[in-house]
Design an enzyme around this catalytic site. Structure first.
Site, mmCIF file in Angstrom:
data_model
loop_
_atom_site.group_PDB
_atom_site.id
_atom_site.type_symbol
_atom_site.label_atom_id
_atom_site.label_comp_id
_atom_site.label_asym_id
_atom_site.label_seq_id
_atom_site.Cartn_x
_atom_site.Cartn_y
_atom_site.Cartn_z
ATOM 1 N N ASN A 101 32.148 52.314 23.368
ATOM 2 C CA ASN A 101 32.481 53.568 22.681
ATOM 3 C C ASN A 101 33.987 53.780 22.554
ATOM 4 O O ASN A 101 34.481 54.276 21.541
ATOM 5 C CB ASN A 101 31.869 54.761 23.426
ATOM 6 C CG ASN A 101 30.366 54.845 23.237
ATOM 7 O OD1 ASN A 101 29.788 54.076 22.463
ATOM 8 N ND2 ASN A 101 29.725 55.761 23.939
ATOM 9 N N GLU B 298 32.618 59.018 22.489
ATOM 10 C CA GLU B 298 33.864 59.322 23.181
ATOM 11 C C GLU B 298 35.087 59.122 22.286
ATOM 12 O O GLU B 298 36.118 59.763 22.474
ATOM 13 C CB GLU B 298 34.006 58.441 24.445
ATOM 14 C CG GLU B 298 33.123 58.844 25.602
ATOM 15 C CD GLU B 298 31.701 58.306 25.484
ATOM 16 O OE1 GLU B 298 30.904 58.577 26.389
ATOM 17 O OE2 GLU B 298 31.405 57.622 24.481
ATOM 18 N N VAL C 288 26.015 59.033 28.361
ATOM 19 C CA VAL C 288 27.266 58.404 27.915
ATOM 20 C C VAL C 288 27.101 57.838 26.507
ATOM 21 O O VAL C 288 27.987 57.929 25.650
ATOM 22 C CB VAL C 288 27.696 57.289 28.899
ATOM 23 C CG1 VAL C 288 28.898 56.510 28.347
ATOM 24 C CG2 VAL C 288 28.032 57.886 30.253
ATOM 25 N N ALA C 289 25.927 57.255 26.241
ATOM 26 C CA ALA C 289 25.664 56.663 24.923
ATOM 27 C C ALA C 289 25.610 57.715 23.829
ATOM 28 O O ALA C 289 25.958 57.458 22.677
ATOM 29 C CB ALA C 289 24.348 55.887 24.962
ATOM 30 N N ASP D 232 34.314 50.528 19.364
ATOM 31 C CA ASP D 232 33.916 51.463 18.306
ATOM 32 C C ASP D 232 35.114 52.191 17.715
ATOM 33 O O ASP D 232 35.161 52.495 16.521
ATOM 34 C CB ASP D 232 32.924 52.504 18.853
ATOM 35 C CG ASP D 232 31.533 51.934 19.030
ATOM 36 O OD1 ASP D 232 31.350 50.754 18.691
ATOM 37 O OD2 ASP D 232 30.641 52.653 19.513
ATOM 38 N N ASP E 127 50.085 84.056 -5.088
ATOM 39 C CA ASP E 127 51.043 85.048 -5.544
ATOM 40 C C ASP E 127 51.580 84.600 -6.904
ATOM 41 O O ASP E 127 51.410 83.441 -7.295
ATOM 42 C CB ASP E 127 52.176 85.140 -4.514
ATOM 43 C CG ASP E 127 53.208 86.190 -4.886
ATOM 44 O OD1 ASP E 127 52.825 87.211 -5.462
ATOM 45 O OD2 ASP E 127 54.398 85.977 -4.605
#
Length: 896
Positions: free
Chosen positions: A727, A290, A285-286, A731, A332
């Site tokens: 997370n 996420e 998980v760390a 974070d 173009d």
């Protein structure tokens, strides 16, 4: 008897041969029964683009990335071990991320639908000897179609009759000047733009009249072939997607490495396998940030919305960042670099040549020139206004014009130089006309003003000079000599070599001129060179791109001389770089030698190219490792627009096929907007890079901390749900603030980053490791201090680790300022989103400890004030150490 269809190279057949091949009489046309039979045999005159993706597929696309797969796997593992809260939390993050991307792409689709024009095209066909108006879908091969001014050509056809028929084929060939058609047979290898005996689906009739036999319908038309190329062109994976996948793979290896070390050590130490497993899950998980998908999505969405305010519809999120990665722009000419409006560019009188331009409805002379041949100039304006069948007016500062583009430009000339063409035409009443045709290549009109006749004539110089006996020099006339003719023709040739369409002008004024035979004894006045002028802001935009290390390449279907002229005007090439590669000289991509590939990569101007060649050129630049953006507005641009890393279509003048194929549609049709968008894309990438470094360093510190506590205080190690909370909550908001911050405005003064460079370089990985190590040290110190001096309770130690890490990561956001910036005044401290994020996250952390249910769910406990002080003091260590390091590094560099 069955006709041969599809039919190849109808331009090589005579009128009689092509009618015979399709078994049709040009006066009677097909019978109704035969046309119905051919519709059932060969299909309708239509082709279907791939339908847009269903809503479910668009939603599903939001979940298609390696990071999302890994997080989904983590949620399933958590669910397996009955960590329902953790699994639900991850699922909610993934769903929010997907919904943001989904709704923004739906918004861009809605904007695109608003740009679509749903016109139903009808046409006039001869069937059973009678003229019928039918839906263009019902046209069959061999149908005889009547064309006149204003018609949209419904299918490809071979001309069998032509009366001064001129067609605008710019969307198909890239050529600005309308093409004058005829019925003459042409060689097999004649390029599309030079097939003057053919008309093509999607082009429009500007003037004249013609009759064609339909030789191609639906997918067998030139437009249909381009549509097929669009369908088969494969879009490439975006640079950001590639970089995030590479980052995910590295994080997987880091996790596996740290998990293996911990597992092996744990077994050696005799730790229980459930503890080892729980810690391993915490490590997993760390390891994965996420918050990365949702922060990246919101940062790109923010960029998408900002670009929408600036007039650019972004159809998918990743196109925003990809544009910032661009180091080659293939553009173009017609309608992108130029105005797609024919204007007067050059006057050539017997004793001078003057360059001009029309800006803001006024005539301006280049380089401060003035016209010394004032009398010639006034005469020329009168002739241009009289020998003219177009109409022109200004209403509310908007131009309304009908007729041939060249004749419209002549009326525009009169309007901007103070002459009312309405007044001139009233003064000189027209009494006769000799219309322009492909043989004489001239047009003349005769007018009466009281008892004086006035003849106005224009046409190709070599033909008009044959009708001239004198030449106008100021206010007097001289005999036209052979030397004069040679000089005029040389000037005309030079102007043509510079990519201009050239017309000569002459007049005669005398009483009693013969109204039935007046095209003789004319007085030559001068030449006018016409050009589709470059946009006013193009030169500055190309200079900006060049300073930013971006190579701009023109790819057009127009003539080489015209292409080179425009390229010089906009600063794309200079006197030392005059290389133009013509489409007829380009080898097939499958047989390209290394020499040819290098030549293509070094060339800035390609002319007379086919849609397939545009596609191949884009692919060659991509194979060389470039990130390619393609701009265009025509049907012929569509395949390359789809193949390029970023396709950019023009919203106003762009064809529907081009807009459907592109990733970005510019509402204002401005190349300058592209340069601005590239800069904005670079700013967004820098922000993405900044928050990725922030998130990864935070996650890496979590891996180190879980591993360290697993050895030192296994009962107090951080739990998976605690790490997930950090997370997803504490974070994400600082990272998001970094992503929404104002970027570095000097990004367009530096070369683009290497397309091969990872989102995090080797040097930055070292910096991330350093950041993570300092954060880990601060948490370990807080845990050691608490365990030795405050409380040996493993729940309190766990809570100290949680609080120290949470605030250390929050304060760490200030370490994301640039290395040379000041401590208290930099791009991070000036970012008000950062301060909002810190206040919000601090409130959430305090809320967790204040609400019993939340505190228990995360496995935390109430702490005393001295424990809180230790945790907060320790959390400041990374900020102090890293800022001191920056300060002394800058101090040493200044001394050196």
């Amino acid at each position: 008897m069955h006709i041969k269809y599809p039919f190849k190279n109808p331009h090589t057949l005579s009128v009689t041969e092509v009618l015979l091949a399709f078994e049709v009489d040009k006066h009677e046309g097909l019978t109704i029964s035969k046309s119905t039979h051919r519709n059932s045999q060969f299909g309708l005159n239509s082709f279907i683009l791939k339908p847009p993706k269903s809503l479910w597929l668009v939603l599903l696309k939001q979940f298609q990335s390696l990071i999302v797969y890994l997080l989904a796997f983590a949620a399933l593992v958590s669910l397996y071990f009955n960590d329902v809260i953790e699994a639900v939390a991850i699922a909610i993050v993934l769903l929010i991320n997907a919904l943001i991307g989904f709704f923004l792409e739906m918004q861009s689709r809605k904007s695109m639908n608003a740009l679509k024009k749903m016109d139903v095209i009808t046409c006039r066909v001869i069937r059973d000897g009678k003229l019928h108006e039918i839906n263009a879908e019902k046209i069959a091969p061999g149908d005889i179609v009547d064309l006149t001014s204003g018609d949209v050509i419904p299918a490809d056809g071979r001309l069998v009759e032509s009366n001064i028929l001129q067609c605008d084929e710019s969307s198909l060939t890239g050529e600005s000047i309308p093409t004058l058609k005829n019925i003459e047979t042409l060689p097999e290898k004649t390029t599309l733009g030079d097939q003057v005996n053919m008309v093509f689906k999607g082009a429009s009739v500007m003037s004249g009249h013609g009759t064609v036999v339909i030789t191609g319908i639906g997918k067998d038309t030139e437009l249909g072939k381009i549509t097929s190329l669009v369908e088969n062109a494969v879009s490439t994976e975006t640079p950001l997607d590639k970089k995030l996948v590479a980052l995910s793979k590295k994080l997987i290896w880091v996790t596996l490495f740290m998990t293996a070390i911990f597992a092996v050590t744990g077994f050696i130490q005799g730790k229980h396998w459930l503890l080892i497993l729980e810690t391993s899950i915490a490590l997993a998980v760390a390891a994965f940030p996420e918050g990365l998908p949702i922060v990246a999505t919101i940062a790109l969405s923010y960029g998408m919305l900002l670009m929408a305010k600036r007039g650019a519809i972004v159809k998918n999120l990743s196109a925003v960042e990809t544009l910032g990665s661009t180091n080659v722009i293939l553009t173009d000419k017609t309608g992108t670099l130029t105005e797609n409006v024919i204007q007067v560019d050059t006057f050539s009188f017997p004793d001078e040549t003057v360059r001009v331009s029309i800006e803001n409805q006024s005539l301006k002379f280049d380089d401060g020139d003035i016209i010394h041949s004032h009398h010639n100039f006034e005469l020329l304006k009168i002739v241009a206004a009289l020998c003219n069948n177009a109409s022109f007016s200004m209403a509310s500062k908007k131009e309304k014009a009908i007729g041939d583009p060249v004749e419209i430009s002549l009326l525009r000339l009169a309007n901007t130089s103070g002459l009312s063409y309405h007044d001139v035409q009233k003064k000189y009443k027209r009494v006769g006309e000799i219309p322009f045709d492909a043989v004489s290549k001239m047009m003349a009109t005769i007018h009466k003003n009281d008892k004086v006749s006035f003849i106005a004539a224009k046409g190709a110089a070599e033909h008009l000079l044959e009708k001239c006996s004198h030449i106008q020099y100021g206010d007097h006339q001289q005999k036209l000599t052979a030397t004069d003719k040679k000089k005029i023709l040389e000037t005309s040739d030079n102007m043509s070599q510079n990519g201009l369409k050239v017309l000569a002008f002459a007049y005669q004024e005398a009483p009693g001129l013969n109204e039935n035979d007046f095209l003789k004894e004319l007085v030559y006045i001068g030449l006018i060179g016409f050009l589709d002028p470059p946009r006013l802001d193009i030169k500055k935009a190309i200079t900006t791109c060049r300073n930013a290390g971006i190579k701009v390449v023109m790819i057009t279907g127009d003539h080489p001389h015209t292409a080179l002229n425009i390229a010089e005007k906009v600063g794309l090439v200079d006197d030392m770089d005059q290389e133009v590669i013509s489409g007829k000289d380009l080898p097939d991509i499958k047989s390209l030698t290394k020499v040819w590939k290098n030549k293509i990569l070094a060339t800035s101007v390609f002319a007379r190219t086919t849609p397939k060649q545009k596609l191949d050129i884009a692919e060659i630049f991509q194979q060389a490792g470039n990130i390619v953006a393609m701009t265009g507005d025509g049907v012929n641009d569509a395949p390359a627009l789809k193949k390029a890393d970023v396709g950019i279509a023009m919203g106003k003048r762009g064809t529907q096929v081009a807009k459907e194929s592109a990733n970005i549609v510019l509402k204002n049709d401005s190349f300058s907007s592209i340069a601005e968008a590239v800069g904005h894309g670079r700013e967004i990438f820098n922000n993405i890079k900044k928050f990725v470094i922030y998130l990864v360093s935070c996650n890496l510190s979590e891996i180190f901390i879980v591993t360290a506590l697993g050895f030192y205080a296994p009962a107090s190690t951080m739990l998976p749900l605690q790490i997930l909370f950090l997370n997803i909550v504490t974070d994400v908001f600082p990272a998001l603030a970094l992503g929404l911050g104002k970027g570095d405005k000097t990004v367009m003064t530096r070369p683009p980053r290497s397309p091969k460079e990872d989102i995090i370089t080797h040097q930055e990985w070292i910096r991330i490791g350093w950041y993570a190590f300092i954060i880990t040290i601060s948490v370990v110190l807080a845990v050691v201090c608490c365990k030795l001096f405050l409380s040996p309770d493993h729940k309190i130690i766990n809570s100290v680790a949680f609080v120290t890490l949470a605030f250390a990561q929050l304060f760490h956001v200030f370490n994301m300022s640039s290395p040379k910036s000041k401590l208290f005044s930099n791009e991070v401290t000036r970012n008000h989103f950062v301060w909002y994020a810190l206040i919000l996250c601090t409130a959430l952390i305090l809320l967790v400890f204040m609400v019993p249910y939340m505190r228990l769910a995360l496995g935390l406990t109430i702490m005393t004030s001295d424990v809180w002080m230790v945790a907060i003091a320790a959390s400041l260590i990374p900020l102090v150490v890293i800022q001191m390091y920056k300060f002394f590094s800058n101090f040493v560099s200044k001394i050196k």
